[in-house]
Design a protein around this motif. Structure first.
Motif, PDB file in Angstrom:
ATOM      1  N   GLY A   1      18.273   6.350   9.472  1.00  0.00           N
ATOM      2  CA  GLY A   1      17.583   5.944   8.253  1.00  0.00           C
ATOM      3  C   GLY A   1      16.536   4.879   8.540  1.00  0.00           C
ATOM      4  N   ALA A   2      16.869   3.950   9.439  1.00  0.00           N
ATOM      5  CA  ALA A   2      15.955   2.855   9.769  1.00  0.00           C
ATOM      6  C   ALA A   2      14.672   3.405  10.401  1.00  0.00           C
ATOM      7  CB  ALA A   2      16.630   1.866  10.712  1.00  0.00           C
ATOM      8  N   ALA A   3      14.839   4.310  11.374  1.00  0.00           N
ATOM      9  CA  ALA A   3      13.662   4.862  12.051  1.00  0.00           C
ATOM     10  C   ALA A   3      12.837   5.708  11.082  1.00  0.00           C
ATOM     11  CB  ALA A   3      14.097   5.693  13.260  1.00  0.00           C
ATOM     12  N   LEU A   4      13.511   6.394  10.177  1.00  0.00           N
ATOM     13  CA  LEU A   4      12.801   7.233   9.207  1.00  0.00           C
ATOM     14  C   LEU A   4      12.018   6.374   8.213  1.00  0.00           C
ATOM     15  CD1 LEU A   4      12.184  10.047   8.108  1.00  0.00           C
ATOM     16  CD2 LEU A   4      14.278   9.884   6.728  1.00  0.00           C
TER      17      LEU A   4
ATOM     18  N   GLY B   1      22.410  13.783  16.656  1.00  0.00           N
ATOM     19  CA  GLY B   1      21.570  12.974  17.540  1.00  0.00           C
ATOM     20  C   GLY B   1      22.280  11.761  18.106  1.00  0.00           C
ATOM     21  N   LYS B   2      21.472  10.812  18.563  1.00  0.00           N
ATOM     22  CA  LYS B   2      21.949   9.595  19.216  1.00  0.00           C
ATOM     23  C   LYS B   2      21.151   8.441  18.647  1.00  0.00           C
ATOM     24  CE  LYS B   2      24.486  10.820  21.626  1.00  0.00           C
ATOM     25  NZ  LYS B   2      25.639  10.215  22.218  1.00  0.00           N
ATOM     26  N   ALA B   3      21.665   7.253  18.821  1.00  0.00           N
ATOM     27  CA  ALA B   3      20.865   6.088  18.445  1.00  0.00           C
ATOM     28  C   ALA B   3      19.587   6.063  19.289  1.00  0.00           C
ATOM     29  CB  ALA B   3      21.665   4.810  18.637  1.00  0.00           C
TER      30      ALA B   3
ATOM     31  N   THR C   1      23.364  -0.924   9.280  1.00  0.00           N
ATOM     32  CA  THR C   1      24.053  -0.584  10.547  1.00  0.00           C
ATOM     33  C   THR C   1      25.575  -0.746  10.500  1.00  0.00           C
ATOM     34  OG1 THR C   1      24.022  -2.708  11.762  1.00  0.00           O
ATOM     35  CG2 THR C   1      22.021  -1.361  11.899  1.00  0.00           C
ATOM     36  N   SER C   2      26.157  -0.756   9.289  1.00  0.00           N
ATOM     37  CA  SER C   2      27.609  -0.930   9.204  1.00  0.00           C
ATOM     38  C   SER C   2      28.371   0.381   9.394  1.00  0.00           C
ATOM     39  CB  SER C   2      27.990  -1.561   7.861  1.00  0.00           C
ATOM     40  OG  SER C   2      27.553  -0.743   6.789  1.00  0.00           O
ATOM     41  N   GLY C   3      27.656   1.496   9.534  1.00  0.00           N
ATOM     42  CA  GLY C   3      28.341   2.773   9.761  1.00  0.00           C
ATOM     43  C   GLY C   3      28.609   2.967  11.238  1.00  0.00           C
ATOM     44  N   THR C   4      28.156   4.088  11.776  1.00  0.00           N
ATOM     45  CA  THR C   4      28.388   4.367  13.193  1.00  0.00           C
ATOM     46  C   THR C   4      27.459   3.537  14.075  1.00  0.00           C
ATOM     47  OG1 THR C   4      29.096   6.595  12.670  1.00  0.00           O
ATOM     48  CG2 THR C   4      28.380   6.197  14.931  1.00  0.00           C
ATOM     49  N   THR C   5      26.256   3.331  13.600  1.00  0.00           N
ATOM     50  CA  THR C   5      25.218   2.739  14.444  1.00  0.00           C
ATOM     51  C   THR C   5      25.625   1.431  15.124  1.00  0.00           C
ATOM     52  OG1 THR C   5      23.454   3.840  13.247  1.00  0.00           O
ATOM     53  CG2 THR C   5      22.859   1.819  14.407  1.00  0.00           C
ATOM     54  N   GLY C   6      26.155   0.496  14.352  1.00  0.00           N
ATOM     55  CA  GLY C   6      26.485  -0.798  14.956  1.00  0.00           C
ATOM     56  C   GLY C   6      27.586  -0.710  15.993  1.00  0.00           C
TER      57      GLY C   6
ATOM     58  N   ARG D   1      20.505  -4.723  16.622  1.00  0.00           N
ATOM     59  CA  ARG D   1      19.192  -5.381  16.597  1.00  0.00           C
ATOM     60  C   ARG D   1      18.030  -4.419  16.863  1.00  0.00           C
ATOM     61  NH1 ARG D   1      22.974  -9.121  17.371  1.00  0.00           N
ATOM     62  NH2 ARG D   1      22.693 -11.078  16.243  1.00  0.00           N
ATOM     63  N   LEU D   2      18.256  -3.315  17.547  1.00  0.00           N
ATOM     64  CA  LEU D   2      17.159  -2.348  17.692  1.00  0.00           C
ATOM     65  C   LEU D   2      16.809  -1.718  16.331  1.00  0.00           C
ATOM     66  CD1 LEU D   2      15.085  -0.852  19.421  1.00  0.00           C
ATOM     67  CD2 LEU D   2      16.807   0.928  19.765  1.00  0.00           C
ATOM     68  N   PRO D   3      17.777  -1.163  15.595  1.00  0.00           N
ATOM     69  CA  PRO D   3      17.427  -0.656  14.257  1.00  0.00           C
ATOM     70  C   PRO D   3      16.857  -1.733  13.331  1.00  0.00           C
ATOM     71  CG  PRO D   3      19.697  -0.062  14.816  1.00  0.00           C
ATOM     72  CD  PRO D   3      19.153  -0.799  15.980  1.00  0.00           C
ATOM     73  N   LEU D   4      17.271  -2.984  13.488  1.00  0.00           N
ATOM     74  CA  LEU D   4      16.676  -4.042  12.652  1.00  0.00           C
ATOM     75  C   LEU D   4      15.176  -4.129  12.877  1.00  0.00           C
ATOM     76  CD1 LEU D   4      19.113  -7.134  12.643  1.00  0.00           C
ATOM     77  CD2 LEU D   4      18.843  -5.343  10.913  1.00  0.00           C
ATOM     78  N   ARG D   5      14.726  -3.826  14.100  1.00  0.00           N
ATOM     79  CA  ARG D   5      13.285  -3.863  14.365  1.00  0.00           C
ATOM     80  C   ARG D   5      12.563  -2.758  13.597  1.00  0.00           C
ATOM     81  NH1 ARG D   5      11.742  -5.410  20.551  1.00  0.00           N
ATOM     82  NH2 ARG D   5       9.755  -5.630  19.465  1.00  0.00           N
ATOM     83  N   PHE D   6      13.185  -1.559  13.540  1.00  0.00           N
ATOM     84  CA  PHE D   6      12.594  -0.483  12.728  1.00  0.00           C
ATOM     85  C   PHE D   6      12.531  -0.911  11.264  1.00  0.00           C
ATOM     86  CE2 PHE D   6      14.039   2.434  16.231  1.00  0.00           C
ATOM     87  CZ  PHE D   6      12.810   3.034  16.474  1.00  0.00           C
ATOM     88  N   LEU D   7      13.626  -1.499  10.779  1.00  0.00           N
ATOM     89  CA  LEU D   7      13.690  -1.884   9.365  1.00  0.00           C
ATOM     90  C   LEU D   7      12.710  -3.006   9.049  1.00  0.00           C
ATOM     91  CD1 LEU D   7      17.552  -1.736   8.809  1.00  0.00           C
ATOM     92  CD2 LEU D   7      15.840  -0.245   7.734  1.00  0.00           C
ATOM     93  N   ALA D   8      12.597  -3.968   9.960  1.00  0.00           N
ATOM     94  CA  ALA D   8      11.672  -5.090   9.741  1.00  0.00           C
ATOM     95  C   ALA D   8      10.248  -4.554   9.616  1.00  0.00           C
ATOM     96  CB  ALA D   8      11.770  -6.085  10.893  1.00  0.00           C
TER      97      ALA D   8
END
Ligand SMILES: Cc1cc2nc3c(=O)[nH]c(=O)nc-3n(C[C@H](O)[C@H](O)[C@H](O)COP(=O)(O)OP(=O)(O)OC[C@H]3O[C@@H](n4cnc5c(N)ncnc54)[C@H](O)[C@@H]3O)c2cc1C
Ligand code: SF4
Ligand code: SF4
Ligand code: FES
Lengths: 242, 390
Positions: free
Chosen positions: B18-21, B348-350, B41-46, B150-157
């Motif tokens: 979702g973050a990358a999208l 997919g994968k993170a 990121t509280s699901g699988t991602t974290g 923290r990687l997905p946080l960069r997409f979200l930021a």
């Protein structure tokens, strides 16, 4: 199932005149952590309970809270090791947003300007020879930005503008290993009226830090550095530490 | 011509996908709202290992995934500098049988474009002195370590910077549908306690292992199976490189160093409800045993934490274990089933989240009659700290 525990959980939503505590009784498996218990409370009893979590192993820093009065990462505290009644409350000194969620923008407002890079040199296995093309092994910084130290800090409790242990420890990391960061800027922040001189050096922060950052010790090191290095006291770009 | 800003897309799920999208769509100029029931990121991602995959793990059995991994691995190094422990990884052969797998492994990597370097026992031990001294041969690949949050946080930021609205603690209760067309979601904001409808031209289901539940709200079928795995963190950083076992992918064959910890993973089984994950004790023990075969000290190190995370695996519902299913992602436009305005992205994968997002955003744009290309291969992401500052 074998662990029966009673959880008293701090509840608060914007607009409430005061927080209240709600009680949940759970039957948990042996391996359960306090975080697992809270996730079950949300799943089975209180869908509107807000809390932060992500990694489940003490690496992301989101699940910081006070468990029976002491700052901890909920994902690392085994229910098994706690008494029958467990009180869970949000961290102090950051402001409560909702239930166990505190105001992280307030944390990053102080942390971000320090400019500490996330990746550092790895000090592990110094005898290892990195492969061709990799000058030295690197790793993620130890500080996971969890805010436990800020919650435990008596100065942060009375001085809202205090930079606080996490940001000051990050400033020391910039001085210790500058990488591409601006050392003079980190030092200027540390040397400001709400910087490292406000600290009482009683080390409550170092005691609660879950990843061994020892912010209080970093602050002592910053002070010694500032006292001995006249050039950087002026905090000018010319004073950049070499 | 329609303008991107005329359209609003709601993304359900604040994981890596979702973050990358959100980032991809916001960069194309669409209006985006991402809703996540908990913290992002509280699901699988974290919870994943934190392995920035080189693709080596999939090179023999699942070349499609392997190619995606290596391509995205190189893109992420460019767009997210300063986020990774870039120490590379080793595939280590401990037994004769492992060693016999070497030619197939190298062939697979070569076919997928994964750079390799074969190292002798002595060379491998010089890089990683804690490896099992019985190591016979090792292959170096461009694996790395990421911070799973923290990687997905960069997409979200970066998405926020470009106008996307990110709403944590906002749970989708219902997907709104009229005459076969999805037009939004009903959510409950758990902070304010309010329920509200958010209208959208397209709703994207990026709820990972929960995406079957979201699809069920619409009445369409998404063939995903939540397939959890156990992960174990031990105290101490016993290697600097990622260590993989040189053999067909199996249980407990990855050790990912991260900060001062070593993460061992993983196992695989299948469940119905991603909110009720067990932590089988025998799986935890197996991690120590298998991890210890590659790096003996890891097998004896003190336990720091053990947990489970559920893969959103795409595949037929009758599969018995998760491992045979492809790791590759799937993007479903449910127009095929007669439902407009609803897209699912899952699997997919993170590591491959950006690529998944690009494909999904193409589908969304096509549905809306927009012709704007993705720019996420080039744009450097904001630091993770910006997420909480914007
Ligand atoms: C054991 C294990 C190890 C792995 N290791 C790696 C690795 O090392 N490297 C790697 O690249 N990949 C790894 N993966 C894969 C990777 O973790 C996943 O592919 C990826 O995290 C999936 O992200 P996602 O965003 O699709 O799903 P998720 O992260 O699960 O996000 C979905 C989100 O939707 C939210 N949601 C659910 N229902 C609702 C609702 N009703 N309303 C609002 N929001 C909702 C959830 O809370 C969740 O946050 C691993 C997976 C597993 C299981
Ligand atoms: S040592 Fe300083 S920073 Fe740490 S808790 Fe005490 S006053 Fe706060
Ligand atoms: S210094 Fe330690 S306690 Fe403070 S935020 Fe960082 S990890 Fe948490
Ligand atoms: S959930 Fe990441 S530190 Fe607890």
């Amino acid at each position: 199932m074998g662990l029966k525990r009673v959880f008293r959980v701090f509840r608060y939503k914007p607009g409430w005149s005061r927080p209240r505590y709600e009680t949940y009784t759970l039957d948990l498996p042996e391996w359960a952590t306090v975080l697992e218990a809270l996730m079950r409370i949300r799943r089975d009893h209180a869908p509107d309970l807000t809390l932060r979590h992500s990694c489940l192993h003490g690496s992301c820093g989101t699940c910081g809270m006070r468990i029976n009065g002491r700052e901890a990462l909920a994902c690392l505290v085994k229910v098994q090791d706690l008494p029958e009644r467990i009180t869970v409350e949000p961290l102090y000194n950051l402001g409560v947003v909702s239930d166990l969620v505190v105001d992280m923008p307030a944390f990053y407002e102080k942390f971000e300007p320090v400019g500490r890079p996330l990746i550092r040199r790895s000090e592990y296995l110094p005898q290892a020879v990195p492969p061709e093309g990799i000058p030295h092994f690197t790793r993620l910084e130890s500080c996971i930005e969890c805010g436990l130290c800020v919650s435990a800090c008596p100065v942060a409790a009375t001085d809202e503008a205090y930079l606080g242990p996490a940001a000051l420890a990050a400033a020391w990391r910039v001085v210790e290993e500058p990488r591409d960061a601006r050392v003079w800027q980190a030092l200027a922040l540390a040397d400001s009226p709400h910087g490292c001189w406000r600290c009482h050096l009683a080390l409550e922060c170092s005691e609660v830090c879950p990843t061994g950052v020892k912010p209080g010790h970093a602050i002592a090191a910053l002070r010694a550095y500032l006292l001995t290095s006249q050039a950087v006291r002026t905090a000018s770009p010319m004073g950049e530490a070499s | 011509m329609a303008k991107p800003a005329n359209f609003h897309v709601v993304i359900v799920g604040g994981g890596a996908t979702g973050a990358a999208l959100a980032h991809d769509l916001a960069l194309r100029g669409l209006r985006v709202t991402l809703v996540e029931r908990g913290e992002v990121t509280s699901g699988t991602t974290g919870r994943h290992h934190g392995l920035l995959h080189s693709g080596g793990r999939y090179a023999v059995k699942d070349p499609e995934s392997a190619r995606e991994c290596i391509e995205e691995n190189f893109i992420l190094r460019k767009i997210a500098p300063g986020s990774f422990e870039l120490n590379d990884g080793l595939f280590v052969a401990i037994t004769e049988e492992d060693e016999a797998y070497l030619p197939r492994f190298l062939e697979g990597c070569e076919a997928c474009g994964i750079p390799t370097q074969v190292l002798s026992r002595e060379e491998a031990l010089r890089l990683e002195p804690n490896l099992n001294p019985q190591v016979r041969v090792a292959v170096r690949v461009p694996d790395g370590t990421m911070d799973a949050m923290r990687l997905p946080l960069r997409f979200l930021a970066t998405a926020k910077k470009n106008g996307a609205v990110v709403r944590p603690y906002t749970e989708v209760l219902e997907v709104l549908k009229r005459n076969g067309t999805v037009y939004g979601v009903r959510v409950r904001d758990h902070v304010t306690g309010r329920e509200e409808d958010i209208h959208a031209d397209v709703v994207v289901n990026a709820a990972g292992p929960w995406s079957g539940k979201i699809a069920a709200m619409v009445g369409v079928d998404v063939p995903i199976r939540p397939s959890p795995g156990v992960l174990v963190a031990v105290e101490g950083r016993w290697t600097n490189m990622v260590i993989n076992r040189l053999h067909p992918a199996g249980d407990g064959d990855i050790i990912v160093p991260q900060r001062g910890l070593s993460i061992i993973g993983t196992t695989s089984w299948v469940v119905d409800d991603p909110d009720a994950l067990d932590l089988p004790e025998d799986h935890v023990r197996l991690m120590f045993e298998k991890g210890g075969e590659m790096v003996p000290v890891v097998g004896k190190a003190p336990l720091w934490a053990a947990w489970s995370a559920a893969r959103p695996l795409v595949g037929p519902r009758q599969a018995e274990t998760g491992r045979e299913l492809s790791r590759t992602f799937k993007c479903f436009d449910h127009a095929d089933e007669g439902v407009e305005g609803f897209v699912t992205i899952t699997g997919g994968k993170a590591t491959t989240a950006r690529g998944m997002a690009e494909v999904t955003a193409d589908v969304v744009c096509r549905k809306l009659g927009l012709d704007v290309p993705s720019r996420t291969r080039e744009v450097v992401l904001l630091p993770h700290t910006a997420y909480y500052r914007l």
